[in-house]
Design an enzyme around this catalytic site. Structure first.
Site, PDB file in Angstrom:
ATOM      1  N   CYS A  52       0.869  -1.192   0.000  1.00 55.14           N
ATOM      2  CA  CYS A  52       0.000   0.000   0.000  1.00 55.14           C
ATOM      3  C   CYS A  52       0.898   1.232   0.000  1.00 55.14           C
ATOM      4  O   CYS A  52       2.059   1.146  -0.404  1.00 55.14           O
ATOM      5  CB  CYS A  52      -0.994  -0.022   1.157  1.00 55.14           C
ATOM      6  SG  CYS A  52      -0.257   0.031   2.808  1.00 55.14           S
ATOM      7  N   ARG A  65      -3.437  -0.626   5.376  1.00 55.45           N
ATOM      8  CA  ARG A  65      -4.035  -1.695   4.557  1.00 55.45           C
ATOM      9  C   ARG A  65      -3.136  -2.900   4.359  1.00 55.45           C
ATOM     10  O   ARG A  65      -3.573  -4.040   4.586  1.00 55.45           O
ATOM     11  CB  ARG A  65      -4.437  -1.118   3.186  1.00 55.45           C
ATOM     12  CG  ARG A  65      -5.573  -0.136   3.254  1.00 55.45           C
ATOM     13  CD  ARG A  65      -5.715   0.650   1.970  1.00 55.45           C
ATOM     14  NE  ARG A  65      -4.577   1.550   1.756  1.00 55.45           N
ATOM     15  CZ  ARG A  65      -4.389   2.304   0.693  1.00 55.45           C
ATOM     16  NH1 ARG A  65      -5.251   2.252  -0.303  1.00 55.45           N
ATOM     17  NH2 ARG A  65      -3.337   3.095   0.591  1.00 55.45           N
ATOM     18  N   ASP A 102      -8.240   3.921   1.250  1.00 57.48           N
ATOM     19  CA  ASP A 102      -7.283   4.260   2.308  1.00 57.48           C
ATOM     20  C   ASP A 102      -8.071   4.719   3.539  1.00 57.48           C
ATOM     21  O   ASP A 102      -8.751   5.748   3.490  1.00 57.48           O
ATOM     22  CB  ASP A 102      -6.385   5.386   1.790  1.00 57.48           C
ATOM     23  CG  ASP A 102      -5.265   5.709   2.763  1.00 57.48           C
ATOM     24  OD1 ASP A 102      -5.355   5.281   3.931  1.00 57.48           O
ATOM     25  OD2 ASP A 102      -4.313   6.381   2.352  1.00 57.48           O
TER      26      ASP A 102
END
Ligand code: 4NP
Length: 154
Positions: free
Chosen positions: A8, A14, A122
């Site tokens: 990420c 994440r 996000d």
């Protein structure tokens, strides 16, 4: 050993979740899972406390992970590289040296044909609900991915 890297932006929200979730679904003697961020903001940091919390609520401990930045040699180390969104995908592809490198990179939600939006959002600037949503998206994708990696029919 088959090796999988989750990527990420910051490697604190994440990809640590994707890393912990996939790892929990695969035999550790056959699969190595890791994660990295395309940015250098959080090198050496533990995952965001909200990612640690949501993982823990589902029985997964990611608190020992530490942030690191994606590096070109990851193309040599890993068999599969999964990004969380198109931006991560473009950032990783920009570092690819050849078609072999490019072929290793996919967006993780491409594994789930049932959903239209292939982006893992996000959750950094959001609330706990955003982290639970990310967990659910990644858990479903990792169920499918773990079966594919183990050649189990889905
Ligand atoms: P991640 O989320 O890419 O899922 O780890 C982010 C974490 C930190 C920042 C951006 C995204 N940041 O700008 O520090």
């Amino acid at each position: 050993m088959t090796s999988i890297l989750m990527v990420c932006l910051g490697n604190i929200c994440r990809s640590p979740l994707a890393h912990g979730i996939l790892e929990s679904k695969l035999p550790s003697n056959q699969f190595y899972v890791d994660s990295a961020g395309t940015a250098n903001y959080h090198i050496g940091d533990a995952p965001d406390h909200r990612s640690i919390k949501v993982a823990k609520s589902h029985g997964i401990d990611i608190s020992n992970q530490r942030g690191r930045q994606f590096k070109v040699s990851d193309f040599d180390t890993f068999d599969f590289i999964f990004t969380m969104d198109d931006s991560n995908y473009q950032n990783v592809l920009a570092l690819a040296r050849n078609t072999n490198d490019i072929a290793k990179v996919k967006c993780i939600l491409d594994v789930d044909y049932s959903i239209e939006n292939k982006q893992v959002p996000d959750p950094y600037y959001g609330d706990d609900l955003g982290f639970e949503h990310v967990f659910q998206l990644l858990d479903k994708a990792c169920i499918l991915l773990s079966k594919k990696l183990q050649n189990i029919d889905i």
